[in-house]
Design an enzyme around this catalytic site. Structure first.
Site: not given
Ligand code: WQD
Length: 336
Positions: A34, A125, A150, A154, A217, A295
């Protein structure tokens, strides 16, 4: 009735997988500490399926508690979700991530070995690939040096699983997820980020709900059509069903190796701006967002080649991106 242990079974992907397991007639026992979810998810699962899964609140980092659980429960298979998963956080807390994501995996596999148990599904992942040279990503793509702790957990987790499976004949499958999004159609379960969401979709839905002022973004200077980064967004229910397919492959002894791995995505890439536009269209609203800098650690593009998973798991996605974005919004509207 076959009894399946689901660790992290009250989490986002875990809870959706428990629902599908129960729908398939499996008996489910959940272990969750939890730390990143709420006990209310147990009642929500019960409301959806009409069956209350057995639940144990256990910290799997306590090796003796893992042993005691297996002393008291005869398990036919394990689906192991329990892990820390925030990419950014992992860089500041590496030892917490290596302990929780790897020591726990070793303790579970030691119990499987000691009791000659079989059938282990591991939550991996697409992060293990880093930024690939060739898209779409097949299972043949090389695993690159992880860009985050992270992602490293994996990669190492898969190595541990491969070696343990070979040495102790524990048949196992790693599912390499792309980006899970959306919610069960009942919207009784969904993505429940505690604190400020790291992932795109919960940040979008919280912005649309007025909880966040605006979405940032992260970069529009990538080498893509509209300059924003591309990902493969898969409906969480399709992802949950891939776990059932993988489990059945092992239970029916259809696996070709003791350790196998499959890419689980839709096979389609969407940019951040395409996601925003689709979300606005499907839910008939305007989203407040601005373009900011990239980012750290983000890759330009990732989407799956699903040929192997479709064939070997006899599984394919059934839900659309629109379904996922519509259910994500309806789930957000259910939150108090
Ligand atoms: C997606 C896209 C960001 C937030 C990660 C891990 C993966 C899995 C999912 C755990 C990217 C953009 C995001 C925001 C944005 N983790 N973005 N503004 O980084 O592809 O994957 O999370 O299970 O293993 O690597 O996912 O959703 O963080 O980002 O522009 O506020 O959205 O730059 O291009 P990501 P995400």
């Amino acid at each position: 009735m076959r009894k399946i242990l689901v660790t992290g079974g009250l989490g986002f992907i875990g809870s959706h997988t428990v629902v599908e397991l129960q729908n398939e007639g499996f008996e489910v026992v959940i272990i969750d500490d939890l730390s990143n979810t709420s006990i209310k998810v147990l009642d929500s699962i019960t409301e959806i399926t009409g069956k209350k899964p057995d639940f144990h609140q256990i910290d799997l980092r306590i090796k003796n508690d893992v042993k005691t659980f297996f002393d008291n429960n005869k398990i036919d298979g394990v689906i192991h979700f329990a892990a820390f998963k925030a990419v950014g956080e992992s860089m500041h807390k590496p030892l917490d991530y290596y302990e929780n994501n790897l020591s726990v995996l070793v303790y579970l596999l030691q119990e499987m070995r000691n009791r000659k148990l079989n059938n282990f599904i591991f939550s991996s992942s697409c992060t293990v690939y880093g930024q690939v040279d060739e898209l779409p990503i097949t299972e043949k793509a090389p695993v690159k040096t992880a860009e985050s702790v992270y992602g490293n957990t994996k990669q190492i987790g898969e190595e541990i699983l491969k070696d343990a499976s070979k040495a102790h004949n524990i048949n196992s499958i790693a599912l390499r997820y792309f980006n899970p999004i959306g919610a069960h159609e009942s919207v009784k379960i969904g993505e429940l980020p505690l604190g400020v969401p790291q992932n795109l979709i919960p940040f979008i839905t919280q912005t649309a709900a007025g909880i966040r002022a605006e979405l940032s973004v992260f970069g529009d200077d990538y080498d893509t059509n509209d300059g924003t980064a591309i990902r493969d967004y898969i409906h969480v229910v399709d992802l949950a069903k891939a776990h059932i397919a993988a489990l059945n492959r092992l239970l029916n002894k259809k696996n070709k190796e003791s350790f196998e791995y499959f890419n689980v995505g839709t096979g389609k890439g969407s940019s951040v701006l395409e996601i925003i536009n689709a979300f606005e269209r499907v839910n008939n609203l305007k989203l407040n967002y601005k373009i900011v800098g990239r980012r750290e650690g983000d890759i330009t593009a990732a989407f799956a080649d699903t040929t192997i998973a479709n064939k070997e798991l006899n599984w394919k996605t059934e839900k659309s991106l629109d379904d996922a974005l519509e259910s994500a919004w309806r789930w957000q509207l259910e939150q108090d």
